[in-house]
Design an enzyme around this catalytic site. Structure first.
Site, PDB file in Angstrom:
ATOM      1  N   TRP A   1      79.927   1.339  40.373  1.00  0.00           N
ATOM      2  CA  TRP A   1      79.152   2.545  40.059  1.00  0.00           C
ATOM      3  C   TRP A   1      78.792   2.490  38.568  1.00  0.00           C
ATOM      4  CZ3 TRP A   1      81.370   7.754  38.388  1.00  0.00           C
ATOM      5  CH2 TRP A   1      80.397   8.771  38.464  1.00  0.00           C
TER       6      TRP A   1
ATOM      7  N   ALA B   1      85.975   8.291  46.503  1.00  0.00           N
ATOM      8  CA  ALA B   1      84.995   9.385  46.454  1.00  0.00           C
ATOM      9  C   ALA B   1      84.339   9.648  47.809  1.00  0.00           C
ATOM     10  CB  ALA B   1      83.917   9.059  45.419  1.00  0.00           C
TER      11      ALA B   1
ATOM     12  N   LYS C   1      81.742  14.808  47.977  1.00  0.00           N
ATOM     13  CA  LYS C   1      81.019  14.362  49.154  1.00  0.00           C
ATOM     14  C   LYS C   1      81.666  14.846  50.440  1.00  0.00           C
ATOM     15  CE  LYS C   1      78.960  11.602  46.103  1.00  0.00           C
ATOM     16  NZ  LYS C   1      79.241  11.278  44.739  1.00  0.00           N
TER      17      LYS C   1
HETATM   18  C1  LMR Z   1      75.930   8.217  43.179  1.00  0.00           C
HETATM   19  O1  LMR Z   1      76.481   7.131  42.981  1.00  0.00           O
HETATM   20  O2  LMR Z   1      74.721   8.319  43.424  1.00  0.00           O
HETATM   21  C2  LMR Z   1      76.752   9.469  43.149  1.00  0.00           C
HETATM   22  O3  LMR Z   1      78.078   9.180  42.876  1.00  0.00           O
HETATM   23  C3  LMR Z   1      76.182  10.508  42.271  1.00  0.00           C
HETATM   24  C4  LMR Z   1      76.295  10.197  40.831  1.00  0.00           C
HETATM   25  O4  LMR Z   1      76.775  11.061  40.087  1.00  0.00           O
HETATM   26  O5  LMR Z   1      75.885   9.107  40.394  1.00  0.00           O
END
Ligand code: LMR
Length: 394
Positions: A127, A210, A243
């Site tokens: 991420w 998450a 989520k």
């Molecule tokens: C995502 O990866 O799209 C979600 O976790 C939202 C975010 O805050 O990036």
């Protein structure tokens, strides 16, 4: 003084959200940010959350502070949800945080306090905000191979080879389930090998979970984190309720420290409380209270689980439909991985140019690394996406 400020790099996912909003084409399809959407493109308040909210309005008599760590009942309920009976409750210290991101941020700060020299091993890819926060905190990051662009599965051998470089006191950041951004996940045998490796090296796992309930099921998705927490001497866990409870904007998360040596728990708890106090003082309560009410009430919990399961099965059906449609249109099995991936995301494994082409020519928005949000689709838009993918030569 303000003239000294420098422009900060834009967050890719949030920039894409803005770009989508500004697009005036009425055929546009949003497969960007990780927010669940139903077939009508809405992100509804979950039934059980709505019912809890109504009840809370009736019974809540004060908005005064609760506690630095948040309501202990929230911790108990979430620890039970994530860890089940895998570790004794008194081995876990925890604090409520503003969302899963808050838990991740505090978790990294905790690492920095405990071992300023710790390197944080991160999956390549991960991420983007993991990287951004680590950079902001000036913590050393080491990527480990994770995604095999040929098979679109986990590059397991490469991952183990890279993790072989960890040293005692290093941190290995892992996604508990539903890997973001790839959708490719380790099986339990592979998890066990990772655990054995970390234990042999003396590295500490930090798990970001998450999407519990979005992959193979509520219990199934927690299996890996339970294995890790019960087998490693120390584990850090950042859990998000955004989520699976649909409480995105309420900012509801929990940071946990599991230590098999129970004698350290008081210090762990005090450290977590201190971090909360320095960063924002008391954590937000509303979302945490709703989650607690849902988890503590048999009827609400059953209804929440049923709705979450519908969400999960809906995404799986979309995966099957998309993989099938792509197979039909391309005449090849090369998109079969879409049905194998789990969670909200799949990484197509195509170039940023092709992603841009999808946006320009077809008003289809996905993150530049070719991550698509499966929940942004519905039965009508799946064939449109499949055709666009094939038309763009992906
Ligand atoms: C995502 O990866 O799209 C979600 O976790 C939202 C975010 O805050 O990036």
């Amino acid at each position: 003084m303000f003239q000294n400020l420098k422009e900060q790099p834009a967050d890719k996912i949030l920039a894409l959200m803005a770009q989508y909003k500004a697009d005036t084409r009425d055929t546009k399809i949003d497969l960007g940010v990780g927010v669940y959407k139903n077939a009508q493109g809405e992100t509804p308040v979950m039934r059980a959350i709505k019912a809890a909210e109504q009840k809370l309005w009736e019974v809540e008599t004060s908005k005064s502070y609760v506690a630095l760590a948040g309501d202990p009942a929230f911790s108990d309920a979430m620890i039970e949800l994530v860890l089940g009976t895998s570790v004794a409750r008194d081995l876990v210290a925890s604090v409520a945080t503003p969302g899963g991101t808050g838990a991740v941020r505090q978790g990294f700060e905790l690492v920095k306090m405990a071992n300023p020299k710790a390197r944080v091993f991160v999956s390549d890819p991960t991420w983007p905000n993991h990287l951004s926060i680590l950079k902001y905190l000036e913590m050393e990051m080491v990527p480990y191979r994770y995604f095999d662009n040929d098979t679109r599965g986990v590059a397991y051998e490469g991952m183990l080879a890279d993790l072989d470089q960890v040293a005692e006191g290093d941190i290995v950041l892992l996604h508990g389930c539903c890997h973001n951004p790839t959708g490719a996940n380790l099986n339990l045998t592979q998890w066990q090998a990772v655990i054995d490796l970390l234990n042999a090296k003396g590295a500490v796992p930090m798990i970001d979970i998450a999407y519990q309930g979005f992959g193979d099921g509520l219990e199934e998705d927690a299996q890996a984190v339970r294995m890790v927490a019960s087998s490693c001497p120390e584990t850090i866990i950042a859990a998000s309720c955004s989520k699976n409870f649909g409480v995105y904007r309420e900012r509801t998360g929990l940071l946990m420290m599991v230590s098999q040596d129970g004698s350290g728990r008081a210090l762990n708890q005090q450290t977590l409380n201190f971090l909360n106090r320095q960063n924002f003082s008391f954590p937000p309560d509303h979302g945490a209270r709703l989650v607690t009410m849902v988890l503590q009430d048999d009827a609400l919990r059953a209804d929440w689980k049923a709705e979450l399961e519908d969400v999960r099965l809906g995404m799986l059906a979309l995966r099957e439909q998309l993989a099938g449609e792509l197979q039909r249109l391309s005449g090849s099995d090369r998109f079969g991985f879409i049905a194998q991936h789990r969670g909200m995301f799949s990484r197509l494994g195509t170039s940023p140019d092709k992603v841009e082409l999808l946006r320009k020519e077809h008003a289809i928005y996905m993150v530049g690394d070719s991550r698509l949000n499966i929940a942004g689709l519905n039965a009508e838009t799946v064939p449109i996406l499949a055709k666009a993918i094939v038309d763009c030569g992906i």
